[in-house]
Design a protein around this motif. Sequence first.
Motif, PDB file in Angstrom:
ATOM      1  N   SER A 125     124.078  38.801 -33.794  1.00  0.00           N
ATOM      2  CA  SER A 125     123.254  40.030 -33.217  1.00  0.00           C
ATOM      3  C   SER A 125     124.103  41.095 -32.222  1.00  0.00           C
ATOM      4  CB  SER A 125     122.008  39.383 -32.383  1.00  0.00           C
ATOM      5  OG  SER A 125     121.355  38.537 -32.849  1.00  0.00           O
ATOM      6  N   ASN A 476     119.742  26.437 -24.096  1.00  0.00           N
ATOM      7  CA  ASN A 476     119.509  27.579 -23.652  1.00  0.00           C
ATOM      8  C   ASN A 476     120.452  28.536 -22.869  1.00  0.00           C
ATOM      9  OD1 ASN A 476     116.914  29.467 -22.551  1.00  0.00           O
ATOM     10  ND2 ASN A 476     118.115  29.338 -20.641  1.00  0.00           N
ATOM     11  N   LYS A 479     122.593  29.823 -26.250  1.00  0.00           N
ATOM     12  CA  LYS A 479     122.020  31.045 -27.099  1.00  0.00           C
ATOM     13  C   LYS A 479     121.244  32.216 -26.367  1.00  0.00           C
ATOM     14  CE  LYS A 479     119.132  29.262 -30.252  1.00  0.00           C
ATOM     15  NZ  LYS A 479     117.968  28.796 -31.204  1.00  0.00           N
ATOM     16  N   HIS A 480     120.734  31.990 -25.155  1.00  0.00           N
ATOM     17  CA  HIS A 480     120.213  33.207 -24.522  1.00  0.00           C
ATOM     18  C   HIS A 480     120.520  33.749 -23.306  1.00  0.00           C
ATOM     19  CE1 HIS A 480     116.932  31.882 -27.548  1.00  0.00           C
ATOM     20  NE2 HIS A 480     117.006  30.780 -27.017  1.00  0.00           N
ATOM     21  N   SER A 481     121.619  32.860 -22.680  1.00  0.00           N
ATOM     22  CA  SER A 481     121.852  33.210 -21.237  1.00  0.00           C
ATOM     23  C   SER A 481     122.872  34.420 -21.266  1.00  0.00           C
ATOM     24  CB  SER A 481     122.311  32.178 -20.421  1.00  0.00           C
ATOM     25  OG  SER A 481     123.433  31.849 -20.990  1.00  0.00           O
ATOM     26  N   ARG A 482     123.839  34.709 -22.092  1.00  0.00           N
ATOM     27  CA  ARG A 482     124.929  35.572 -22.176  1.00  0.00           C
ATOM     28  C   ARG A 482     125.737  35.338 -21.151  1.00  0.00           C
ATOM     29  NH1 ARG A 482     121.892  41.399 -23.723  1.00  0.00           N
ATOM     30  NH2 ARG A 482     120.673  40.588 -25.263  1.00  0.00           N
ATOM     31  N   SER A 509     113.815  37.352 -18.716  1.00  0.00           N
ATOM     32  CA  SER A 509     113.387  38.479 -18.802  1.00  0.00           C
ATOM     33  C   SER A 509     111.891  38.651 -18.186  1.00  0.00           C
ATOM     34  CB  SER A 509     113.615  38.939 -20.326  1.00  0.00           C
ATOM     35  OG  SER A 509     112.854  38.210 -21.147  1.00  0.00           O
ATOM     36  N   GLY A 515     109.877  29.882 -22.851  1.00  0.00           N
ATOM     37  CA  GLY A 515     110.035  29.633 -24.308  1.00  0.00           C
ATOM     38  C   GLY A 515     109.441  28.133 -24.285  1.00  0.00           C
TER      39      GLY A 515
END
Length: 552
Positions: A125, A476, A479-482, A509, A515
């Motif tokens: 992405s 988490n 995959k999502h935290s950056r 966010s 989630g």
Amino acid sequence: MARTLNKLSLIWILLSLALTACHKTAPTTATGQWADYRKAYNFLNKNKDSAFYYFNRSATNSSDKAQVALAYQNMALIQSDAGDNYGAQESLTLALKSLDENDPKNRGHLAEDYNQMAITFSNLSDNAQAITYYGLALQYADDPQLKSYFLNNQGNAYKDMKAYTKALSSYNAVISIVGRKGIAYARVLTNLAITKWLQNPRYNAAPELLRSLSIRLQEKDVWGENSSYAHLSEFYIDRQPDSALWYAQKMFNTARRLKSPDDELYALRKLILLVPKQAKLFFQRYQHLEDSLQTRRAAAKNQFAVIRYNVAQSKAENLQLQKKNEERRYQLITVSAVSSLALIWTIWWYRKRKQRLQLETENKIRESKLQLSQKVHDQVANGVYRIMSEVEHNSDFDKSHLLDQLDSVYEMSRNIAHDETGSDGDFTERVSTLLNAFKKTAIRLAVSGNEPGLWQPVSAFAREQLELVLQELMVNMSKHSRATQAYIEFTLEEDSLKIDYRDNGIGMSNQGKKGKGLQNTVSRIKALNGSIKFENQNEKGLHIEIQVPIEK
């Protein structure tokens, strides 16, 4: 649909590599320097693990830079197809290092490598980075058909970024190359129609989508058919739900026939929305398929890492063996050239060395016996003496208590005999292994307090639940935290275990909205009568504090 298109890209590049390999003059004997590469290529459609192993051997052992680049290219294809995009990027970087940008013979390989690098970024992405690499691929692409393929991929990246005007420009450039017939035209026509619709929701993309499907059916392009079914279902979902359902079912059946789990998951998501009465059944299939796919891809990533390690270790051992052989050869030459006195000295030295090794072995055995004797004395003998003293001075000694004490000494003896340790160390290792699995170049993970004594007062059930919680936090984070940095601290207080997690990522966010994974985490902590707090600050990342009581 990105996954389906990636499948097509893999097939195209594999064909290109096959043609390149065929035109490359290579030995036909099994002992030739291309032997490992040929073995790998023969395994490519049969056993991906074996193919990866021999490609890695070829890349590691060959002195031919062209062969090294081809081997790493194929390794990247296998990794990307298995979902290991970071591993594929590493392999492609090594392939690029083996290619001379100023050599005209390398232009095709450079174009393919940059295109595949761009695809891995799209899979992750990161479309902005993908577009940069598509630009490099186009810079080195001399073949018109290959150039049209890269332009199509570039258009997809622009589309995903909602830069629709640039995407349409890329697609129109493809049409100017491939014309208005054939599989390549059907592919770009589908992307062109969908982009126009995304740019203007009132645009009727159906005629172009149906025309593309008709071409693919005529050309027997089954993968392309699947792409058309997906786009038609997406287009009709609000306009004609019955048509959307029909195309979603077609995609589901085609995906199963192609054995494409990603496309099947995409179709199942549509069916869950379009058939509420069967949503539970479709969701069960979706959940099972997604879990098995994630497990298989995680196993593949680990297998690739193991193969690379084994090949590197094998090469190191071979070099060491070669060095030893050279030393022995030199010794034999020296021995044959010296006088009989030198030969006698060599025999004397060998005997002394043998005696020294034998003495060292005997010392190790004596040391092992001494350690065992100390354990028996300190643990078993003292334990027996304590029981004897207790029996001697306590006339009302409880028989069951005596049996418990003897059983404890028995277990202690058994552990010594088998050289076993307690379960605390094993669980600590499990936690360490779990956390280390998520360490990578992009994220620096620091861990504090994970010591064997930490887990001793924690129940087996609580350990099991906390292991799952830690796993969810790591997923988490990855995959999502950056995040680029993360920290986990374990603290054992008087009556509770505290876990403190921090990262410098983007945080959550939507505060208060979690989630499924984090909801499960909260449920597990509540089941342990514990507490969990989320502190979200957009500029400073995420802070999670977990506290679980310890039963005494």
